[in-house]
Enzyme design. Structure first.
Site, PDB file in Angstrom:
ATOM      1  N   TYR A   1       0.831  -1.201   0.000  1.00  0.00           N
ATOM      2  CA  TYR A   1       0.000   0.000   0.000  1.00  0.00           C
ATOM      3  C   TYR A   1       0.875   1.264   0.000  1.00  0.00           C
ATOM      4  CZ  TYR A   1      -3.301   3.514   1.666  1.00  0.00           C
ATOM      5  OH  TYR A   1      -4.057   4.652   1.797  1.00  0.00           O
TER       6      TYR A   1
ATOM      7  N   GLU B   1     -11.540   4.954   4.685  1.00  0.00           N
ATOM      8  CA  GLU B   1     -11.081   5.775   5.811  1.00  0.00           C
ATOM      9  C   GLU B   1     -12.148   5.829   6.903  1.00  0.00           C
ATOM     10  OE1 GLU B   1      -8.106   6.760   6.383  1.00  0.00           O
ATOM     11  OE2 GLU B   1      -7.165   6.677   4.417  1.00  0.00           O
TER      12      GLU B   1
ATOM     13  N   TRP C   1      -5.421   0.533  10.342  1.00  0.00           N
ATOM     14  CA  TRP C   1      -5.443   0.568   8.878  1.00  0.00           C
ATOM     15  C   TRP C   1      -5.117  -0.814   8.327  1.00  0.00           C
ATOM     16  CZ3 TRP C   1      -7.943   3.029   5.507  1.00  0.00           C
ATOM     17  CH2 TRP C   1      -7.585   2.986   4.169  1.00  0.00           C
TER      18      TRP C   1
END
Length: 188
Positions: A17, A39, A47
């Site tokens: 990522y 988000e 995350w």
């Protein structure tokens, strides 16, 4: 020779990522929608949890298509809450639909969500020069303004911290460490 990366990119999924998405300018509305949804889904979670469930959420959420999601009914939301492969939070699932509807209204008003969101930074990424992760803010005046405006337009799960993370993710701000190999690649 070891590749220098931001200190948070440790696991393979984080590295992938970090190296291929985080901080790169995104102007595609479907990708922008996916990122603002992810988000919001991340609120209260790591995350890494989101990255691990991302593909399953893509499948469950019709490839993050806001036109389809905006029409989800009670039965569809209940079905999603039974899916163990996604974030099963009722408020977040409800927000998914509300946010899709608000997203479509912004597209109508501005021609694209891209035009709407990037105007907050005058269509140019903010380039920071951090040397330590502790220097990176969790929110800014701009993320405050985005949050306030998104809430006024009907979005949910778009607090200032979430909006700043969104800005980082879509390249509105370059918060790679200056010594990270991705820093220069994301200078615009």
């Amino acid at each position: 020779m070891e590749i220098k990366r931001c200190p948070w990119a440790k696991k393979d999924i984080d590295i992938e990522y970090h190296d291929n998405e985080w901080g790169k300018a995104v102007h595609d509305d479907n990708k922008l929608f996916e990122m603002i949804i992810l988000e919001g889904m991340q609120a209260g979670l790591s995350w890494n949890t989101i990255l691990n469930k991302r593909e399953d959420m893509r499948l469950a959420f019709d490839n993050f298509n806001p036109e389809i999601i905006a029409k989800y009914d009670i039965a569809k939301k209940e079905q999603l809450l039974l899916n163990p492969n996604i974030i099963r939070n009722k408020a977040k699932i409800n927000a998914l639909v509300t946010n899709a509807q608000a997203f479509l209204r912004i597209q109508e008003d501005y021609g694209s969500f891209d035009s709407y969101i990037w105007r907050f930074v005058d269509d140019q990424p903010i380039i920071n020069s951090w040397t330590e992760i502790s220097q990176v803010p969790i929110s800014t005046e701009i993320s405050d303004a985005i949050s306030k405006d998104l809430y006024a337009r009907g979005f949910k799960f778009v607090g200032s911290i979430i909006c700043y993370s969104f800005m980082q993710a879509i390249g509105m701000v370059n918060d790679h460490m200056v010594w990270c190999e991705q820093y220069k690649m994301n200078l615009g």
